[in-house]
Scaffold this motif. Structure first.
Motif, PDB file in Angstrom:
ATOM      1  N   THR A 119     -28.722 -15.872 -17.777  1.00 41.69           N
ATOM      2  CA  THR A 119     -27.457 -15.181 -17.584  1.00 41.69           C
ATOM      3  C   THR A 119     -26.393 -16.204 -17.210  1.00 41.69           C
ATOM      4  N   GLU A 120     -25.219 -16.055 -17.777  1.00 40.98           N
ATOM      5  CA  GLU A 120     -24.129 -16.986 -17.488  1.00 40.98           C
ATOM      6  C   GLU A 120     -23.539 -16.706 -16.111  1.00 40.98           C
ATOM      7  N   VAL A 121     -23.361 -17.772 -15.317  1.00 44.22           N
ATOM      8  CA  VAL A 121     -22.740 -17.613 -14.000  1.00 44.22           C
ATOM      9  C   VAL A 121     -21.409 -18.357 -13.916  1.00 44.22           C
ATOM     10  N   ALA A 122     -21.169 -19.295 -14.828  1.00 47.90           N
ATOM     11  CA  ALA A 122     -19.892 -20.025 -14.810  1.00 47.90           C
ATOM     12  C   ALA A 122     -19.664 -20.650 -16.170  1.00 47.90           C
ATOM     13  N   ALA A 123     -18.377 -20.867 -16.477  1.00 47.00           N
ATOM     14  CA  ALA A 123     -17.994 -21.550 -17.705  1.00 47.00           C
ATOM     15  C   ALA A 123     -16.865 -22.507 -17.363  1.00 47.00           C
ATOM     16  N   VAL A 124     -17.049 -23.781 -17.688  1.00 46.71           N
ATOM     17  CA  VAL A 124     -16.049 -24.802 -17.381  1.00 46.71           C
ATOM     18  C   VAL A 124     -15.732 -25.588 -18.651  1.00 46.71           C
ATOM     19  N   ASP A 162     -21.684 -30.694 -14.893  1.00 42.93           N
ATOM     20  CA  ASP A 162     -22.703 -31.488 -14.197  1.00 42.93           C
ATOM     21  C   ASP A 162     -22.574 -31.365 -12.689  1.00 42.93           C
ATOM     22  N   VAL A 163     -21.338 -31.345 -12.174  1.00 39.87           N
ATOM     23  CA  VAL A 163     -21.129 -31.208 -10.727  1.00 39.87           C
ATOM     24  C   VAL A 163     -21.653 -29.858 -10.241  1.00 39.87           C
ATOM     25  N   LEU A 164     -21.314 -28.798 -10.971  1.00 39.38           N
ATOM     26  CA  LEU A 164     -21.776 -27.467 -10.565  1.00 39.38           C
ATOM     27  C   LEU A 164     -23.287 -27.322 -10.722  1.00 39.38           C
ATOM     28  N   ALA A 165     -23.842 -27.893 -11.777  1.00 39.96           N
ATOM     29  CA  ALA A 165     -25.293 -27.826 -11.983  1.00 39.96           C
ATOM     30  C   ALA A 165     -26.022 -28.581 -10.878  1.00 39.96           C
ATOM     31  N   THR A 170     -29.477 -28.571  -6.165  1.00 44.62           N
ATOM     32  CA  THR A 170     -29.697 -28.935  -4.763  1.00 44.62           C
ATOM     33  C   THR A 170     -30.168 -27.723  -3.968  1.00 44.62           C
ATOM     34  N   ALA A 171     -29.693 -26.543  -4.344  1.00 48.31           N
ATOM     35  CA  ALA A 171     -30.114 -25.302  -3.687  1.00 48.31           C
ATOM     36  C   ALA A 171     -31.396 -24.739  -4.303  1.00 48.31           C
ATOM     37  N   ASP A 221     -31.694 -15.301  -9.838  1.00 51.96           N
ATOM     38  CA  ASP A 221     -30.905 -16.312  -9.142  1.00 51.96           C
ATOM     39  C   ASP A 221     -29.398 -16.102  -9.269  1.00 51.96           C
ATOM     40  N   VAL A 222     -28.969 -15.087 -10.009  1.00 55.03           N
ATOM     41  CA  VAL A 222     -27.534 -14.888 -10.251  1.00 55.03           C
ATOM     42  C   VAL A 222     -26.740 -14.684  -8.964  1.00 55.03           C
ATOM     43  N   PRO A 223     -27.149 -13.788  -8.050  1.00 53.89           N
ATOM     44  CA  PRO A 223     -26.327 -13.613  -6.836  1.00 53.89           C
ATOM     45  C   PRO A 223     -26.185 -14.899  -6.014  1.00 53.89           C
ATOM     46  N   ASP A 224     -27.279 -15.625  -5.834  1.00 50.41           N
ATOM     47  CA  ASP A 224     -27.222 -16.871  -5.068  1.00 50.41           C
ATOM     48  C   ASP A 224     -26.371 -17.907  -5.775  1.00 50.41           C
ATOM     49  N   ALA A 225     -26.498 -17.994  -7.093  1.00 54.90           N
ATOM     50  CA  ALA A 225     -25.723 -18.972  -7.852  1.00 54.90           C
ATOM     51  C   ALA A 225     -24.241 -18.672  -7.767  1.00 54.90           C
ATOM     52  N   LYS A 226     -23.868 -17.408  -7.920  1.00 51.61           N
ATOM     53  CA  LYS A 226     -22.438 -17.056  -7.837  1.00 51.61           C
ATOM     54  C   LYS A 226     -21.893 -17.320  -6.435  1.00 51.61           C
ATOM     55  N   LEU A 227     -22.701 -17.089  -5.432  1.00 54.13           N
ATOM     56  CA  LEU A 227     -22.272 -17.367  -4.054  1.00 54.13           C
ATOM     57  C   LEU A 227     -22.058 -18.864  -3.846  1.00 54.13           C
ATOM     58  N   LEU A 228     -22.939 -19.676  -4.365  1.00 50.86           N
ATOM     59  CA  LEU A 228     -22.803 -21.128  -4.211  1.00 50.86           C
ATOM     60  C   LEU A 228     -21.628 -21.686  -5.004  1.00 50.86           C
ATOM     61  N   LEU A 229     -21.287 -21.066  -6.113  1.00 53.74           N
ATOM     62  CA  LEU A 229     -20.224 -21.593  -6.961  1.00 53.74           C
ATOM     63  C   LEU A 229     -18.831 -21.114  -6.559  1.00 53.74           C
ATOM     64  N   ARG A 230     -18.741 -20.267  -5.544  1.00 52.65           N
ATOM     65  CA  ARG A 230     -17.415 -19.814  -5.098  1.00 52.65           C
ATOM     66  C   ARG A 230     -16.654 -20.922  -4.447  1.00 52.65           C
TER      67      ARG A 230
END
Length: 98
Positions: free
Chosen positions: A47-52, A59-62, A67-68, A89-98
């Motif tokens: 599932t997509e969580v971010a698009a840059v 690479d920075v976001l990955a 790391t988490a 992992d979607v909820p945790d990933a979106k929380l970390l990417l905020r």
């Protein structure tokens, strides 16, 4: 009589192969799986969580997600680098990417 004895192993072999073909057709012939997506739009369970826009940003976001201990895949599609994770992992990933 000699023709019958030489023909018997051949007919037996044909019968064995016919039975084997029928058993294999019964066991594996009804393939109801979805047709594979060759367009590149289907990423399976991911599932997509971010698009840059840049690879460096992806690479920075990955790295932040890795790391988490969140498994992440970076996919380039339509000029954007998309970060894909598993649904759990979607909820945790979106929380970390905020």
């Amino acid at each position: 009589m000699d023709d019958v004895t030489t023909l018997t192993p051949f007919l037996l072999l044909v019968a064995v192969f016919a039975v084997l073909a029928l058993v294999l057709r019964w066991a594996f012939g009804n393939d109801r799986r979805a047709v594979p997506d060759y367009t590149g739009d289907d990423f399976g369970l991911l599932t997509e969580v971010a698009a840059v826009p840049t690879r460096a940003a992806a690479d920075v976001l990955a790295k932040r997600l890795r790391t988490a201990r969140i498994r992440v895949t970076v996919v380039r599609r339509d000029g954007l680098h998309r970060l894909m994770v598993f649904p759990a992992d979607v909820p945790d990933a979106k929380l970390l990417l905020r």
